[in-house]
Scaffold this active site. Structure first.
Site, PDB file in Angstrom:
ATOM      1  CD  GLN A  42      -1.076 -12.495  -3.406  1.00  0.00           C
ATOM      2  OE1 GLN A  42      -0.800 -13.547  -3.398  1.00  0.00           O
ATOM      3  NE2 GLN A  42      -0.850 -11.487  -2.648  1.00  0.00           N
ATOM      4  CG  ASP A  81      -5.067   1.923   1.529  1.00  0.00           C
ATOM      5  OD1 ASP A  81      -4.341   1.630   0.748  1.00  0.00           O
ATOM      6  OD2 ASP A  81      -6.008   1.244   1.857  1.00  0.00           O
ATOM      7  CG  HIS A  97      -1.996  -1.179   1.122  1.00  0.00           C
ATOM      8  ND1 HIS A  97      -3.338  -0.764   0.704  1.00  0.00           N
ATOM      9  CD2 HIS A  97      -1.902  -2.308   1.190  1.00  0.00           C
ATOM     10  CE1 HIS A  97      -3.942  -2.100   0.869  1.00  0.00           C
ATOM     11  NE2 HIS A  97      -3.023  -3.048   1.013  1.00  0.00           N
TER      12      HIS A  97
HETATM   13  O1  LIG Z   1      12.474  -7.633  -1.294  1.00  0.00           O
HETATM   14  C1  LIG Z   1      11.368  -7.022  -1.614  1.00  0.00           C
HETATM   15  C2  LIG Z   1      10.106  -7.306  -1.602  1.00  0.00           C
HETATM   16  C3  LIG Z   1       9.184  -6.433  -1.968  1.00  0.00           C
HETATM   17  N1  LIG Z   1       9.202  -5.583  -2.636  1.00  0.00           N
HETATM   18  C4  LIG Z   1       8.436  -4.105  -3.210  1.00  0.00           C
HETATM   19  O2  LIG Z   1       7.324  -4.325  -2.219  1.00  0.00           O
HETATM   20  C5  LIG Z   1       6.188  -4.077  -3.140  1.00  0.00           C
HETATM   21  C6  LIG Z   1       5.144  -5.407  -2.776  1.00  0.00           C
HETATM   22  O3  LIG Z   1       3.938  -5.085  -3.166  1.00  0.00           O
HETATM   23  P1  LIG Z   1       3.218  -6.231  -3.908  1.00  0.00           P
HETATM   24  O4  LIG Z   1       3.946  -6.883  -5.028  1.00  0.00           O
HETATM   25  O5  LIG Z   1       1.689  -5.623  -4.354  1.00  0.00           O
HETATM   26  O6  LIG Z   1       2.847  -7.424  -2.851  1.00  0.00           O
HETATM   27  P2  LIG Z   1       2.551  -7.508  -1.265  1.00  0.00           P
HETATM   28  O7  LIG Z   1       3.474  -6.829  -0.499  1.00  0.00           O
HETATM   29  O8  LIG Z   1       1.966  -8.813  -0.970  1.00  0.00           O
HETATM   30  O9  LIG Z   1       1.335  -6.279  -1.194  1.00  0.00           O
HETATM   31  C7  LIG Z   1      -0.155  -6.437  -0.714  1.00  0.00           C
HETATM   32  O10 LIG Z   1      -0.756  -5.452  -1.307  1.00  0.00           O
HETATM   33  C8  LIG Z   1      -1.056  -5.227  -2.697  1.00  0.00           C
HETATM   34  C9  LIG Z   1      -1.574  -4.143  -3.232  1.00  0.00           C
HETATM   35  O11 LIG Z   1      -2.713  -3.877  -2.488  1.00  0.00           O
HETATM   36  C10 LIG Z   1      -1.826  -6.457  -2.975  1.00  0.00           C
HETATM   37  O12 LIG Z   1      -1.804  -6.647  -4.368  1.00  0.00           O
HETATM   38  C11 LIG Z   1      -1.194  -7.901  -2.632  1.00  0.00           C
HETATM   39  O13 LIG Z   1      -1.867  -9.011  -2.795  1.00  0.00           O
HETATM   40  C12 LIG Z   1      -1.093  -7.632  -1.033  1.00  0.00           C
HETATM   41  O14 LIG Z   1      -0.358  -8.762  -0.437  1.00  0.00           O
HETATM   42  C13 LIG Z   1       6.658  -3.983  -4.425  1.00  0.00           C
HETATM   43  O15 LIG Z   1       6.647  -2.517  -4.819  1.00  0.00           O
HETATM   44  C14 LIG Z   1       7.990  -4.753  -4.455  1.00  0.00           C
HETATM   45  O16 LIG Z   1       8.682  -4.120  -5.610  1.00  0.00           O
HETATM   46  C15 LIG Z   1      10.751  -5.106  -2.817  1.00  0.00           C
HETATM   47  O17 LIG Z   1      11.282  -3.866  -3.093  1.00  0.00           O
HETATM   48  N2  LIG Z   1      11.815  -5.806  -2.244  1.00  0.00           N
END
Ligand SMILES: O=c1ccn([C@@H]2O[C@H](COP(=O)(O)OP(=O)(O)O[C@H]3O[C@H](CO)[C@@H](O)[C@H](O)[C@H]3O)[C@@H](O)[C@H]2O)c(=O)[nH]1
Length: 463
Positions: A378, A119, A22
């Site tokens: 997902q 949000d 988020h």
């Molecule tokens: O080692 C890491 C791991 C993650 N990221 C970043 O963290 C973010 C992760 O976001 P996302 O890929 O959307 O996954 P989640 O962290 O699982 O996000 C939650 O939020 C999202 C937006 O609502 C939903 O789509 C997902 O299902 C929900 O689990 C991204 O920008 C990644 O690039 C990093 O930079 N480095």
């Protein structure tokens, strides 16, 4: 609100929710608005759940000194009344219950705000506050437009005992089968996610607009259905502003290993910021990656929250597997700058849970995806990956729940298939070009954002 006539600098406050999934799109939106000469106040709920959030925030604010930070100090909450074992959902609830503190914070801002961007998780608690201040409030939906159709219609689908009987079928759109819906929504009992869906989903109609980090060419039918009232009547405008481009503020930790790999040869494996697989599944995955014969860069996550993820790789993988992993790939247990990795020429594929940000970053960089949804939105996102031709999804792998374990042989075979699929590689590059066009000078998302900023310029809230 009044039509001021003169075009002034709009002042907008942004309120993100908990977790990098988020926070990241909110940071990107803040940077984008600032680059369009919008004055931005970024409200940060304090404390954060993860270290990744607090570090990203401080790096971001250092890189964008023109953005003002205001902290929302969260009130303590009796854990037993939150009804969730998920620390991120628990934090959503914490922020929701501290929402009333926003009223004095927002009124004290100078110059007065033109609008607020909130949000989606706080729609039902924050809208009454901004309404009472006469402040337009736009909801930022951080997932896909397709997922938004479920979010706004879920409350209309509930049968006896608040259960779901059917797939979601919106006229003109493919169905969202029950089995793709986040599992907590199908439970009879109440849980935080279900409550958020019901309460926030109902209230979305009262917002000034809904911003989505998507763009016309990948979700045009869904966006049209939302804006033509086919999903829900009286929904405000759904405005696609994506894909939000990465903004570089993270300190980069160059991985020499990646620099040494051949172009397009490496599969990047990561399940986002808040998904930890079972140890058994982690080891099957490692075994599968080794057996695939492909080079890989694997972000191993053993606990949902980073500060608790303190066991060493040897303990998580076991010495023997770790030695095998080292021959073909690189496994790490620390936070990686994913954006930097996905833009690296050595990366040729992404085994991803299909969190919306990961998906957006993959298409932004033209990287094909092997989808393995774990929870939440997902599966809906994985379906989009398959439909637009960005990647494949083996539906028999199910959710990443602890009861089902996908075997190493299956993983190995599917990984080598995707890394050998040249058609997907080409299609991913085409998708990258379209994504960048959407936010280019004449792009659909650029025009939508410009129109929104114009609205804010023309109107001001009377003090
Ligand atoms: O080692 C890491 C791991 C993650 N990221 C970043 O963290 C973010 C992760 O976001 P996302 O890929 O959307 O996954 P989640 O962290 O699982 O996000 C939650 O939020 C999202 C937006 O609502 C939903 O789509 C997902 O299902 C929900 O689990 C991204 O920008 C990644 O690039 C990093 O930079 N480095």
């Amino acid at each position: 609100m009044s039509d001021s006539g003169d075009l002034r600098v709009p002042h907008v406050a942004l309120l993100p929710s908990a977790g990098m999934g988020h926070l990241t799109p909110f940071l990107r939106l803040a940077a984008l608005l600032a680059s369009h000469d919008v004055s931005v106040t970024f409200i940060t709920p304090n404390p954060t759940v993860s270290l990744a959030e607090s570090q990203s925030l401080s790096n971001f604010l250092m890189a964008f000194p023109q953005i003002t930070r205001k902290q929302l100090h969260l009130l303590p909450l009796d854990e037993s009344c939150a009804n969730s074992e998920d620390p991120f959902y628990y934090h959503f609830e914490l922020i929701r219950r501290s929402s009333h503190l926003l009223s004095p914070l927002l009124s004290s801002l100078s110059p007065p705000l033109s609008a607020m961007i909130t949000d989606m998780s706080f729609t039902s608690t924050v809208l009454p506050i901004t309404d009472s201040l006469g402040l337009p409030n736009y909801i930022f939906f951080t997932s896909s437009a397709k997922m938004l159709t479920l979010y706004v219609s879920f409350h209309t689908m509930l049968g006896p005992n608040h259960t779901i009987k059917d797939d979601l079928q919106v006229p003109g759109l493919g169905p969202i089968p029950k089995s793709w819906m986040p599992p907590p929504l199908l439970q009879e009992s109440n849980n935080l996610l279900k409550t958020f869906f019901i309460e926030n989903g109902k209230k979305m109609t009262e917002s000034s607009g809904i911003l989505v980090n998507t763009y016309e060419s990948i979700e045009s039918e869904t966006l049209a259905a939302l804006n033509e009232g086919k999903v829900l009547r009286k929904l405000p405008s759904v405005i696609s502003i994506g894909p939000l481009a990465p903004c570089f503020f993270e300190t980069s930790q160059q991985l020499q290993w990646l620099n040494d790999q051949a172009t397009g040869s490496v599969l990047y494996v990561s399940f986002g910021s808040r998904t930890a697989m079972s140890r058994e599944q982690i080891r099957e995955l490692g075994d599968g990656l080794v057996r695939s014969g492909c080079r890989f860069l694997w972000a191993v996550k053993d606990k949902k929250v980073d500060i608790e993820d303190d066991e060493k790789l040897t303990e998580v993988l076991g010495e023997e597997l770790l030695e095998r992993v080292k021959k073909n790939g690189l496994a790490v247990k620390n936070w990686l700058n994913q954006e930097e990795i996905l833009s690296h020429p050595a990366i040729g594929g992404f085994l991803s849970h299909c969190g919306w940000n990961s998906l957006s970053e993959a298409l932004w960089n033209g990287v094909r995806i092997l989808a393995w949804p774990q929870h939440g939105d997902q599966k809906v996102n994985a379906d989009l990956v398959e439909r637009i031709g960005l990647g494949t999804w083996d539906k028999s792998w199910g959710w990443g729940d602890r009861e089902t374990v996908v075997k190493a042989e299956d993983i190995a075979q599917t990984v080598s298939e995707i890394m050998g699929n040249d058609l997907l590689k080409l299609q991913a590059l085409h998708i990258r070009d379209e994504a960048r066009r959407a936010v280019g000078d004449d792009g659909s998302s650029t025009k939508s954002l410009a129109a929104l900023i114009d609205t804010w310029k023309k109107f001001q809230v009377l003090p």
